[in-house]
Write an enzyme that holds these catalytic residues in place. Structure first.
Site, short mmCIF file in Angstrom:
data_model
loop_
_atom_site.label_atom_id
_atom_site.label_comp_id
_atom_site.label_asym_id
_atom_site.label_seq_id
_atom_site.Cartn_x
_atom_site.Cartn_y
_atom_site.Cartn_z
N HIS A 32 11.14 -66.62 -20.87
CA HIS A 32 10.21 -65.63 -20.28
C HIS A 32 10.09 -64.41 -21.20
CE1 HIS A 32 11.69 -67.34 -16.20
NE2 HIS A 32 10.45 -67.75 -16.35
N LYS A 56 9.78 -70.47 -0.37
CA LYS A 56 10.86 -70.86 -1.29
C LYS A 56 12.09 -70.02 -0.99
CE LYS A 56 8.73 -72.51 -5.59
NZ LYS A 56 8.51 -72.11 -7.00
N ARG A 105 5.55 -74.90 -21.89
CA ARG A 105 6.67 -75.45 -22.65
C ARG A 105 6.35 -76.85 -23.15
NH1 ARG A 105 10.69 -74.19 -17.88
NH2 ARG A 105 8.87 -75.15 -16.96
N SER A 143 14.60 -71.37 -15.45
CA SER A 143 15.53 -70.64 -14.58
C SER A 143 16.45 -71.62 -13.86
CB SER A 143 14.75 -69.83 -13.54
OG SER A 143 13.94 -68.88 -14.17
O1 PNS Z 1 7.34 -69.19 -12.08
P1 PNS Z 1 6.50 -70.05 -11.19
O2 PNS Z 1 7.27 -70.36 -9.92
O3 PNS Z 1 5.99 -71.27 -11.87
O4 PNS Z 1 5.20 -69.17 -10.76
C1 PNS Z 1 4.20 -69.69 -9.92
C2 PNS Z 1 3.19 -68.60 -9.49
C3 PNS Z 1 3.89 -67.41 -8.91
C4 PNS Z 1 2.39 -68.16 -10.69
C5 PNS Z 1 2.22 -69.27 -8.45
O5 PNS Z 1 2.97 -69.91 -7.48
C6 PNS Z 1 1.28 -68.25 -7.79
O6 PNS Z 1 0.38 -67.75 -8.42
N1 PNS Z 1 1.54 -67.96 -6.50
C7 PNS Z 1 0.72 -67.05 -5.73
C8 PNS Z 1 -0.14 -67.79 -4.70
C9 PNS Z 1 -1.52 -68.12 -5.27
O7 PNS Z 1 -2.24 -67.28 -5.75
N2 PNS Z 1 -1.88 -69.42 -5.20
C10 PNS Z 1 -3.18 -69.88 -5.67
C11 PNS Z 1 -3.19 -70.18 -7.16
S1 PNS Z 1 -2.70 -71.80 -7.45
#
Ligand code: PNS
Length: 175
Positions: A32, A56, A105, A143
């Site tokens: 990150h 989660k 990645r 993570s």
């Molecule tokens: O580190 P991560 O868990 O891969 O991050 C995922 C994240 C936070 C980017 C994604 O889950 C997110 O944008 N969540 C907010 C809800 C949202 O906007 N959903 C619609 C877009 S798919």
């Protein structure tokens, strides 16, 4: 209509390019940090946004994840740490940002990222998603793997920022 964030250079008014780097950051890893460092050189401001996803169960609370990030970005003056709940695009609009940054990645990341980017574009066509390829040396890092190795007593030095290593080890021991 959201007003753009403006900055003055001399007498000329220019729009600030603000990017949001969203994620769980449970906890932040050196992978990150690589994306944060590199994006901070491209954009005027980078907001690292910790998601508060109630479906989660993260190891670290939102406050803890933000604190670890704040300690890790000392020395990067154009990086801010924030958090959000709900739709990412709503948060981005509330910050007058224009760009979502995500790290890639491996091929395995692509399908999920592609789906998210297209859904975000459907919801907010004015917001662009920019992908950054991770550095090869961090391509295996996540993570989850840091938590697994750390909780089983493996060495996680070099995987997370040195300044927060003791906090992470302490938390993993407690759990
Ligand atoms: O580190 P991560 O868990 O891969 O991050 C995922 C994240 C936070 C980017 C994604 O889950 C997110 O944008 N969540 C907010 C809800 C949202 O906007 N959903 C619609 C877009 S798919």
């Amino acid at each position: 209509m959201v007003e753009p964030a403006l900055a003055f250079i001399g007498r000329i008014e220019v729009e600030m390019k603000i990017a949001v780097y969203p994620g769980s950051f449970d906890p932040v890893t050196n992978g990150h940090m690589d994306i944060i460092n590199r994006s901070s050189k491209i954009f005027d401001k980078v907001i690292v946004a910790v998601v508060n996803n109630r479906s989660k169960t993260p190891l670290f609370t939102v406050e803890e994840r933000m604190e670890l990030l704040k300690k890790s970005v000392v020395g990067l003056p154009n990086v801010e740490i924030d958090h959000f709940e709900g739709l990412l695009v709503d948060f981005i609009r509330s910050k007058n940002a224009q760009v979502i940054v995500r790290g890639l990645r491996a091929i395995s990341d692509f399908e999920y990222e592609f789906q998210m980017a297209l859904m975000n574009r459907k919801l907010a066509p004015e917001i662009e998603t920019v992908f950054m390829m991770t550095r090869h040396k961090y391509s295996y890092l996540s993570s989850s793997i840091v938590k697994e190795v750390g909780s089983l007593g493996g060495c996680i030095k070099d995987l997370v920022p040195e300044s927060i290593l003791p906090y992470i080890i302490k938390k993993l021991k407690k759990n």
